[in-house]
Design a protein around this motif. Structure first.
Motif, PDB file in Angstrom:
ATOM      1  N   CYS A   1       6.358   0.684  10.656  1.00 58.58           N
ATOM      2  CA  CYS A   1       6.328   0.141   9.293  1.00 58.58           C
ATOM      3  C   CYS A   1       7.479  -0.838   9.065  1.00 58.58           C
ATOM      4  O   CYS A   1       7.321  -1.854   8.389  1.00 58.58           O
ATOM      5  CB  CYS A   1       6.378   1.267   8.259  1.00 58.58           C
ATOM      6  SG  CYS A   1       4.860   2.239   8.215  1.00 58.58           S
TER       7      CYS A   1
ATOM      8  N   TYR B   1      -4.967   8.113  -2.474  1.00 59.18           N
ATOM      9  CA  TYR B   1      -4.189   7.981  -1.259  1.00 59.18           C
ATOM     10  C   TYR B   1      -5.043   8.371  -0.065  1.00 59.18           C
ATOM     11  O   TYR B   1      -5.966   9.186  -0.195  1.00 59.18           O
ATOM     12  CB  TYR B   1      -2.978   8.922  -1.268  1.00 59.18           C
ATOM     13  CG  TYR B   1      -2.078   8.765  -2.456  1.00 59.18           C
ATOM     14  CD1 TYR B   1      -1.192   7.693  -2.524  1.00 59.18           C
ATOM     15  CD2 TYR B   1      -2.109   9.685  -3.499  1.00 59.18           C
ATOM     16  CE1 TYR B   1      -0.359   7.548  -3.625  1.00 59.18           C
ATOM     17  CE2 TYR B   1      -1.269   9.542  -4.597  1.00 59.18           C
ATOM     18  CZ  TYR B   1      -0.397   8.475  -4.655  1.00 59.18           C
ATOM     19  OH  TYR B   1       0.420   8.336  -5.728  1.00 59.18           O
TER      20      TYR B   1
ATOM     21  N   LEU C   1      -1.475   5.450   2.735  1.00 59.36           N
ATOM     22  CA  LEU C   1      -1.881   4.191   2.127  1.00 59.36           C
ATOM     23  C   LEU C   1      -2.442   4.489   0.739  1.00 59.36           C
ATOM     24  O   LEU C   1      -3.302   5.358   0.576  1.00 59.36           O
ATOM     25  CB  LEU C   1      -2.953   3.492   2.976  1.00 59.36           C
ATOM     26  CG  LEU C   1      -2.591   3.331   4.468  1.00 59.36           C
ATOM     27  CD1 LEU C   1      -3.326   4.364   5.304  1.00 59.36           C
ATOM     28  CD2 LEU C   1      -2.893   1.922   4.953  1.00 59.36           C
TER      29      LEU C   1
ATOM     30  N   MET D   1       3.521   0.090   4.237  1.00 54.01           N
ATOM     31  CA  MET D   1       2.899   1.422   4.185  1.00 54.01           C
ATOM     32  C   MET D   1       4.009   2.473   4.158  1.00 54.01           C
ATOM     33  O   MET D   1       5.154   2.177   4.474  1.00 54.01           O
ATOM     34  CB  MET D   1       2.016   1.638   5.417  1.00 54.01           C
ATOM     35  CG  MET D   1       0.813   0.711   5.457  1.00 54.01           C
ATOM     36  SD  MET D   1      -0.023   0.741   7.079  1.00 54.01           S
ATOM     37  CE  MET D   1       1.099  -0.246   8.077  1.00 54.01           C
TER      38      MET D   1
ATOM     39  N   VAL E   1       0.622   7.389   8.486  1.00 57.05           N
ATOM     40  CA  VAL E   1       1.082   6.600   7.338  1.00 57.05           C
ATOM     41  C   VAL E   1       0.247   6.992   6.119  1.00 57.05           C
ATOM     42  O   VAL E   1      -0.903   7.416   6.243  1.00 57.05           O
ATOM     43  CB  VAL E   1       0.915   5.070   7.541  1.00 57.05           C
ATOM     44  CG1 VAL E   1       1.940   4.524   8.512  1.00 57.05           C
ATOM     45  CG2 VAL E   1      -0.506   4.711   7.965  1.00 57.05           C
TER      46      VAL E   1
ATOM     47  N   LEU F   1       0.856  -1.189   0.000  1.00 57.56           N
ATOM     48  CA  LEU F   1       0.000   0.000   0.000  1.00 57.56           C
ATOM     49  C   LEU F   1       0.891   1.238   0.000  1.00 57.56           C
ATOM     50  O   LEU F   1       0.433   2.356   0.239  1.00 57.56           O
ATOM     51  CB  LEU F   1      -0.906   0.011   1.229  1.00 57.56           C
ATOM     52  CG  LEU F   1      -1.879  -1.178   1.352  1.00 57.56           C
ATOM     53  CD1 LEU F   1      -2.812  -0.963   2.528  1.00 57.56           C
ATOM     54  CD2 LEU F   1      -2.682  -1.366   0.077  1.00 57.56           C
ATOM     55  N   ASN F   2       2.163   1.037  -0.292  1.00 60.20           N
ATOM     56  CA  ASN F   2       3.123   2.138  -0.155  1.00 60.20           C
ATOM     57  C   ASN F   2       3.363   2.914  -1.442  1.00 60.20           C
ATOM     58  O   ASN F   2       3.931   3.993  -1.411  1.00 60.20           O
ATOM     59  CB  ASN F   2       4.468   1.596   0.355  1.00 60.20           C
ATOM     60  CG  ASN F   2       5.048   0.530  -0.555  1.00 60.20           C
ATOM     61  OD1 ASN F   2       4.392  -0.480  -0.828  1.00 60.20           O
ATOM     62  ND2 ASN F   2       6.242   0.746  -1.034  1.00 60.20           N
TER      63      ASN F   2
END
Lengths: 387, 387
Positions: free
Chosen positions: A326, A312, A361, A342, A359, A26-27
């Motif tokens: 993370c 995002y 995502l 993430m 974070v 999801l980064n």
């Protein structure tokens, strides 16, 4: 250039995969959405014998197509007000080089796309951040905050709309506030509008191209990467009605000869992408966003404002330092053989210490994967808190 | 950036065409040679559904193919020593940014490719020219001339081999002289080798990659543009065994995300171009060169050394100022409805006043056109002298 918190995680992700873990990414903003067929077909039907340089400003036929596209946003844009670039990255780098001098300052609401720092560094420009707040969904900070930071060195304001990493979509009212500020201090207004097509819940994107009274101050940075899910072709655009700026940028463009030809062929064809494609993509992203954001907010101690655009979301987690969390997720955690990667948002803030609990995502994966990711994140947070 | 003498001519060429003159373009390095079929077919057979970002350093499979190609030049080059770039332009810009600081000096034998000035300007690096002479075909200037210009600020020497605009091919002996100099002063040695494949009369190209004892100092700038006649794909490469430099360059590459994907697909396939293609191209260029250079030397007062490589020749004409002459050829002259556009070489010199009698001619057109151009140039010179 310091290493970004996301890049620091890459070796940990690689190690996790080597150990047999599935890493749900999801980064990164690489959508899994298919490129429009009309663009792929244009490439497959290539009928050139020599792949020659194009015009430094981009093929004229493509620029004329783009002028038509932009004229729907703001009447009367001509192909001479459009420069085809090697990705949105080059458009932004051209804007910085053409409009700013070493020592000049550019104000950017933070958190912002971390690569902006690289363009600033290369051109010797100082980034002056203005803090936007997760509590109000990363709306435009008060104009008084901008006023407080404006000095004789301030030459430009840069926004990303809708925002990466926040997904926040600026309202017409917010843009008019910015317009008045820019006019008052005679600044450039740069807007990275590469996510323009991704606006949800019936909200309409307002381009800075349509702001009246600052026509000479406005420079739009654009790209086909996200719009048509073809990040790899490296085609962007810069749009400005400022003739002097465009003339300087043409010289920069000539120095690197031309933008990629094959990408231009795909991009020109992509202008004919049917509306049904965008409708379907938009529907898919809204479903993904709702699954992800609603799922995150259902986790104890997590807060995630629902973004109005892009793909995002920024979430605040019940941990002290998401850089550590993370890395731990990749290094020391798995749930049913899976973990999630993430992006710590600290790397998107310019002010040290900001965003440590946040974070980013990217909801660029299919819904089933997002659901698995949510289960994993929830379990991960619990395990991290109890370790 | 000052406008180059070639670009200044463009409006005159456009006007000449509007008036119905045929303009024979010997001014640009855009070959008419066909791109290898194997490269075009790879594009036509595209079987991707999403045109994603490639790795910032370039697709690994392509880098491995390039490593194999470079290992034939200098044993043991690995794919980690190769960075795929957006054209040779970006490779050179990366080399400057990674190795030099503002205020540093780079020594370049002149005349040299004028765009080098742009990369130097952007990075705040000072170009220190060393004059090479048309009388000896633009051979490497005496090492004493280099020594005289080396200061504490000197950080690199840049050569183009074979040369644009001169077509001069450096001998092994000349490169060894440079090697010793670079070693003595611990400088970087950059070589633009994009014309590597174009060497004539049985002469062999010597790459700086094969120079022993300065492995850490050497950075090669390369491109597929000329090699496979596909300037439009914007794919180049940077090759260096210096790990620290490559690590810095990877960060620069990450900032612009990735090189063009479709161009990489064409370029990887082009590695399989059969030798017969190069043999045919080389035969064609030698015939063109001989027609052009012999024809020029047969004109009263013209001197043109025969170049050993690339597809350019620099000729000295019996006029005082080729900037004026080239403009006059476009503006005020025609012969059988035709005229010729050439590049004044003054723009390729860094020292003011040098090269005023010289023009660069690119023999990238078919032989019949070159013959027409020669007739035109001869008539033009006569008419110009008698006006």
């Amino acid at each position: 250039m310091p290493e970004s918190p996301i890049r620091k995680l890459v070796p940990f992700a690689e190690k996790a995969k080597k150990l047999g873990k599935e890493v749900i990414h999801l980064n990164i903003g690489q959508p899994d959405i298919e490129t429009p067929e009309v663009a792929l077909n244009a490439v497959k039907n290539l009928n050139l014998k020599v792949l020659e340089y194009s015009h430094s400003a981009g093929n004229e036929s493509y620029r004329k197509g783009l002028a038509e596209y932009y004229s729907k946003i703001s009447a009367g844009i001509t192909h001479e007000e459009v420069m085809v670039t090697t990705g949105g990255s080059e458009a932004l780098s051209f804007a910085f080089t053409a409009c700013l001098n070493p020592g000049d300052e550019v104000i950017i609401p933070e958190p912002f796309y971390a690569n902006y720092n690289g363009f600033a560094e290369t051109t010797g420009v100082k980034v002056v951040p203005i803090n936007s707040k997760i509590e109000n969904g990363f709306a435009l900070p008060p104009i008084a905050d901008f006023e407080a930071k404006i000095s004789a060195k301030t030459k430009a304001i840069l926004i990303c709309n809708p925002g990466n990493p926040t997904g926040y979509l600026y309202s017409k009212e917010e843009l008019i506030q910015l317009r008045d500020l820019v006019k008052k201090h005679d600044l450039y207004l740069f807007a990275d509008e590469v996510y323009r097509e991704f606006c949800y819940d019936g909200k309409k994107h307002e381009s800075i191209l349509s702001l009246e009274g600052i026509e000479e101050n406005v420079i739009v940075v654009d790209s086909v990467s996200k719009r048509y899910s073809m990040c790899g072709v490296r085609i962007g655009a810069l749009v400005s009605r400022n003739k002097e700026v465009m003339s300087t940028i043409l010289k920069l463009a000539q120095a690197r000869l031309s933008p990629p030809l094959l990408g231009q062929i795909a991009s020109e064809a992509a202008l004919k992408t049917p509306q049904s494609y965008f409708d379907q993509v938009s529907k898919e992203y809204v479903e993904r966003r709702d699954i992800l954001v609603d799922g995150l907010n259902a986790i104890d101690g997590v807060f995630c404002p629902k973004p109005g655009g892009a793909f995002y979301a920024v979430a605040q987690l019940p941990v002290e330092d998401t850089e550590d969390f993370c890395q731990w997720m990749l290094e020391s955690f798995e749930h049913n053989g899976k973990t999630v990667m993430m992006a710590p948002v600290s790397g998107f803030y310019s002010t040290p210490g900001e965003g440590k609990k946040e974070v980013r995502l990217a909801y660029v994966l299919e819904k089933e994967k997002l659901k698995q990711a949510l289960v994993c994140i929830e379990a991960g947070i619990k395990a991290y808190q109890n370790k």
